[in-house]
Design an enzyme around this catalytic site. Sequence first.
Site, PDB file in Angstrom:
ATOM      1  N   ASN A 112      -7.165  -3.028  17.151  1.00 48.09           N
ATOM      2  CA  ASN A 112      -7.485  -3.960  16.067  1.00 48.09           C
ATOM      3  C   ASN A 112      -7.820  -3.268  14.748  1.00 48.09           C
ATOM      4  O   ASN A 112      -7.611  -3.846  13.683  1.00 48.09           O
ATOM      5  CB  ASN A 112      -8.654  -4.856  16.512  1.00 48.09           C
ATOM      6  CG  ASN A 112      -9.281  -5.579  15.356  1.00 48.09           C
ATOM      7  OD1 ASN A 112      -8.722  -6.542  14.850  1.00 48.09           O
ATOM      8  ND2 ASN A 112     -10.422  -5.095  14.891  1.00 48.09           N
ATOM      9  N   LYS A 171       2.552  -3.243   9.584  1.00 53.89           N
ATOM     10  CA  LYS A 171       2.398  -4.315  10.577  1.00 53.89           C
ATOM     11  C   LYS A 171       3.746  -4.683  11.197  1.00 53.89           C
ATOM     12  O   LYS A 171       3.807  -5.117  12.360  1.00 53.89           O
ATOM     13  CB  LYS A 171       1.714  -5.536   9.943  1.00 53.89           C
ATOM     14  CG  LYS A 171       0.274  -5.257   9.509  1.00 53.89           C
ATOM     15  CD  LYS A 171      -0.623  -4.846  10.685  1.00 53.89           C
ATOM     16  CE  LYS A 171      -2.090  -4.735  10.322  1.00 53.89           C
ATOM     17  NZ  LYS A 171      -2.947  -4.397  11.451  1.00 53.89           N
ATOM     18  N   TYR A 221       1.272  -1.956   3.789  1.00 52.14           N
ATOM     19  CA  TYR A 221       0.585  -2.825   4.754  1.00 52.14           C
ATOM     20  C   TYR A 221       1.575  -3.673   5.566  1.00 52.14           C
ATOM     21  O   TYR A 221       1.593  -3.581   6.799  1.00 52.14           O
ATOM     22  CB  TYR A 221      -0.474  -3.674   4.042  1.00 52.14           C
ATOM     23  CG  TYR A 221      -1.286  -4.510   5.004  1.00 52.14           C
ATOM     24  CD1 TYR A 221      -2.237  -3.926   5.839  1.00 52.14           C
ATOM     25  CD2 TYR A 221      -1.076  -5.881   5.105  1.00 52.14           C
ATOM     26  CE1 TYR A 221      -2.968  -4.689   6.742  1.00 52.14           C
ATOM     27  CE2 TYR A 221      -1.810  -6.648   6.009  1.00 52.14           C
ATOM     28  CZ  TYR A 221      -2.751  -6.048   6.826  1.00 52.14           C
ATOM     29  OH  TYR A 221      -3.471  -6.801   7.727  1.00 52.14           O
TER      30      TYR A 221
END
Length: 249
Positions: free
Chosen positions: A92, A161, A157
């Site tokens: 996470n 992801k 980013y």
Amino acid sequence: MELLKDKVAVVTGGTRGIGYATVKKFLENGAKVVLFGSRQETVDKALASLKEENPAWEVSGACPDLCNAQAVTEEINKIKEAFGRIDILVNNAGISDSTPIDSYTSERFDQVMQLNVNAVMNGVMPTVAVMKEQGGGVILNTSSMVSICGQPGGVAYPASKYAVNGLTWSLARELGPFNIRVNAVAPGITKTDMVAALPDEVIQPMINAIPLRRIGESEDIANAFLYLASDLASYVTGEILSVDGAMRT
Ligand code: NAD
């Protein structure tokens, strides 16, 4: 009903926000949890607050450098020694980015990729060995809504992801035969420290663009992790579960 009774779980970035809510949700459901944080001080603070809530919860913590494969392997091996197994790994920990393209440096790009992608692999590699040996397990990754639609600025980013999605799909296919399920949750805008600090004039237009007309809570994401970690999802693998109120653009 305790959905994770006696399961042993590791949650990275478990000291605040989505990770902390997930640790709490897992504990409420009977798991034993080891949370990872970036500093001992924040780990201790999170553990104290969880213990205050319920002294019976079996929770401990550590702060290995997630970008250092050897440090993570040593910590995972310690957990295996202490508990005898690792049933669930939640990758996470992550950092966001909003750097405009003209201001990007390769150092900044690397920094985001190191934590959001390489650190996931650093956790996965030693944990897969443990899970194979014990005959199964669950690996959960934290993706993002922007892995699907991109975002203006901070290109590292969404790229990081999207890489997490690739890892998730591929590991699910490679590890299925070993009874290891691999899924990801792709949160939309979620009310963690970062978002809570934004002024109303920034928040309100965001809310108007979300079909469910509210920002997500950390608990919304934790509930998705709970489902995917539990046997309720026993035939679900290789899935990127969007939890974003249908905001995808
Ligand atoms: P947060 O900033 O509140 O928490 C991040 C966690 O990661 C913290 O526990 C922190 O200790 C840990 N961390 C940060 N840098 C670290 C490092 N260098 N080494 C070790 N640990 C480190 O963020 P959050 O909003 O709870 O985000 C959690 C995950 O959810 C991240 O992967 C983030 O990309 C993803 N996400 C968040 C949102 C959102 O709107 N909040 C949306 C989509 C995806």
